[in-house]
Design a protein around this motif. Structure first.
Motif, short mmCIF file in Angstrom:
data_model
loop_
_atom_site.label_atom_id
_atom_site.label_comp_id
_atom_site.label_asym_id
_atom_site.label_seq_id
_atom_site.Cartn_x
_atom_site.Cartn_y
_atom_site.Cartn_z
N LEU A 200 11.49 0.23 -18.49
CA LEU A 200 10.98 0.49 -17.14
C LEU A 200 12.09 0.51 -16.10
CD1 LEU A 200 7.65 -1.44 -16.71
CD2 LEU A 200 8.07 0.97 -16.30
N ASN A 201 13.12 -0.26 -16.37
CA ASN A 201 14.17 -0.36 -15.36
C ASN A 201 15.01 0.91 -15.23
OD1 ASN A 201 13.59 -3.00 -14.51
ND2 ASN A 201 14.45 -3.74 -16.45
N ASN B 295 3.93 2.75 -14.78
CA ASN B 295 3.69 1.35 -14.40
C ASN B 295 2.79 1.21 -13.17
OD1 ASN B 295 3.94 -1.48 -14.66
ND2 ASN B 295 5.69 -1.54 -13.27
N ARG C 101 5.27 5.01 -8.94
CA ARG C 101 5.66 3.92 -9.83
C ARG C 101 5.38 2.55 -9.23
NH1 ARG C 101 11.75 2.99 -12.02
NH2 ARG C 101 11.27 0.96 -12.89
N ASN C 102 4.96 1.63 -10.06
CA ASN C 102 4.70 0.23 -9.68
C ASN C 102 3.69 0.12 -8.54
OD1 ASN C 102 6.92 0.00 -11.33
ND2 ASN C 102 8.23 -1.02 -9.83
N ASN C 103 2.70 0.99 -8.54
CA ASN C 103 1.68 0.90 -7.50
C ASN C 103 0.47 0.21 -8.11
OD1 ASN C 103 3.16 2.42 -5.42
ND2 ASN C 103 2.99 4.08 -6.91
N ASN C 104 0.41 -1.07 -7.83
CA ASN C 104 -0.49 -1.99 -8.50
C ASN C 104 -1.97 -1.78 -8.21
OD1 ASN C 104 -0.25 -4.01 -10.25
ND2 ASN C 104 0.41 -5.58 -8.77
#
Ligand code: NAG
Ligand code: NAG
Ligand code: NAG
Ligand code: NAG
Ligand code: NAG
Ligand code: NAG
Ligand code: NAG
Length: 226
Positions: free
Chosen positions: A214-215, A134, A108-111
Motif C-alpha cells: 500500500l505504501n 484502500n 485512496r484511504n477514504n474510510n
C-alpha cells in the motif's frame, strides 16, 4: 492593501485548511488542498472566482465534507486528480465532467467512501490510470462505470472488482490495458479465490498483475519528476 489579506490567509491555513500552489514540482502546475475544496480556497477568491484556475494536478487531502458535482468546474485543465484520507461518502454523477483532460485518478484511504455513482466518470475519454485503493467500505464501484475509457493503461482495483472481472470484456473495453494492481492481505477471506482469478487473467491476457504494498502502490502518479 494586500498585506492584511496575506496575513488572513496564513491564519486560515492553521484553522480551516487551505489550498496552495506547490512549486516543488518543476514543470507541473500542482495545486495542493488540505481540508477544503479548491473552490473555497483563498487562492480562488483572490484569483477571481469567475475565472477557472489553470492547474493541471490536484492533490487533495483531509477533506471532511461531501463532494458536490460542481466542485471541479474551477479546475478544467486537470490531468491528474488525487483525493486521499478524506471523509466523503459518495462520488456523485458527473463529478469529473468538467475535466475532460484527466489522465490519472487516484482515490485512496477514504474510510467513509461507500458509493461511486454510475456516471461519476462520464466524459473521461483520456483516462489512462485509475487507482481505487484502500477505501475500506467501498461497495458500489463496477468496471462498467469506466468501460468508455478506451485509453486505460493501468488499473488499481479493490479485490471484489478483480474477482467479478469478465476477462474477454476487459480486453474489449481497455485494448491498451497494461497492468492491474491489487492489494491483498494474507489473512483475507477470499485470498485463494483471488489468486485463482489472477492466474486466469494472466493466462488469458498479456497483463502484468502487481501485488502492491500500500505504501508504494500508486507512487508513479505523484512522485517528483526525475
Ligand atoms: C493532512 O493531514 C495530515 C495529518 O494532520 C498532514 O500531515 C498532511 O500534511 C495533511 N495534508 C495536506 C495536503 O496538508
Ligand atoms: C495555463 O498554463 C499553460 C501551461 O503552463 C500556459 O501555456 C497557459 O498560457 C496558461 N493559461 C492561462 C490562461 O493562464
Ligand atoms: C465523517 O462522516 C460521518 C458521516 O458520514 C460523520 O459521522 C463523521 O463525524 C465524519 N468525520 C469527520 C472526521 O468529519
Ligand atoms: C484549459 O481548459 C480550457 C477548457 O477546457 C481550454 O479551452 C484551454 O485550452 C485549456 N488550457 C490549456 C493550457 O490546456
Ligand atoms: C488505509 O486507509 C486507512 C484510513 O482510511 C489508513 O488509516 C491507513 O493508514 C491506510 N493504509 C495505508 C497503508 O495507507
Ligand atoms: C459529455 O459528453 C456528452 C456526450 O458524450 C456531451 O454531450 C457533453 O457535452 C459532454 N460534457 C461536457 C461538459 O463537455
Ligand atoms: C495457467 O497456465 C499454467 C501454465 O500454462 C497452468 O499450469 C495453469 O493451470 C493455468 N491456470 C489456469 C487457472 O488456467
Amino acid at each position: 492593501m494586500m498585506k492584511p489579506l496575506v496575513i488572513l490567509s496564513i491564519v486560515l491555513v492553521h484553522s480551516y485548511g487551505e489550498c496552495e500552489y506547490d512549486s516543488r514540482y518543476i514543470g507541473w502546475k500542482v495545486f495542493r488542498c488540505d481540508q477544503i475544496t479548491p473552490e473555497e480556497s483563498e487562492f480562488n477568491k483572490l484569483h477571481g472566482k469567475e475565472k477557472p484556475l489553470n492547474f493541471t494536478r490536484l492533490y487533495w487531502e483531509n477533506f471532511t465534507g461531501e463532494l458536490d458535482p460542481n466542485t471541479l468546474k474551477v479546475l478544467p485543465n486537470l490531468s491528474t486528480f488525487e483525493l486521499k484520507n478524506s471523509n466523503f461518502s459518495t462520488i456523485p454523477d458527473g463529478f469529473f465532467e468538467a475535466c475532460q483532460d484527466l489522465e490519472d485518478i487516484e482515490l485512496r484511504n477514504n474510510n467513509n467512501l461507500k458509493t461511486i455513482e454510475e456516471n461519476a466518470f462520464k466524459n473521461l475519454t483520456k483516462l489512462r490510470n485509475l487507482f481505487i485503493i484502500n477505501n475500506s467500505i467501498l461497495e458500489d464501484f463496477y468496471l462498467e462505470f469506466v468501460s468508455h475509457c478506451d485509453q486505460m493503461e493501468n488499473l488499481g482495483l479493490p479485490s471484489d472488482v478483480v474477482l467479478s472481472m469478465d476477462i474477454p470484456q476487459l480486453k474489449e473495453w481497455f485494448p491498451k490495458l497494461y497492468s492491474i494492481s491489487i492489494v491483498i492481505y494474507v489473512e483475507m477471506e477470499d485470498s485463494e479465490k483471488i489468486m485463482k482469478k489472477i492466474e486466469d487473467v494472466i493466462n488469458q491476457t498479456e497483463l502484468k498483475i502487481y501485488f502492491r504494498d500500500l505504501n508504494d502502490c500508486c507512487s508513479f502518479i505523484n512522485s517528483y519528476p526525475e
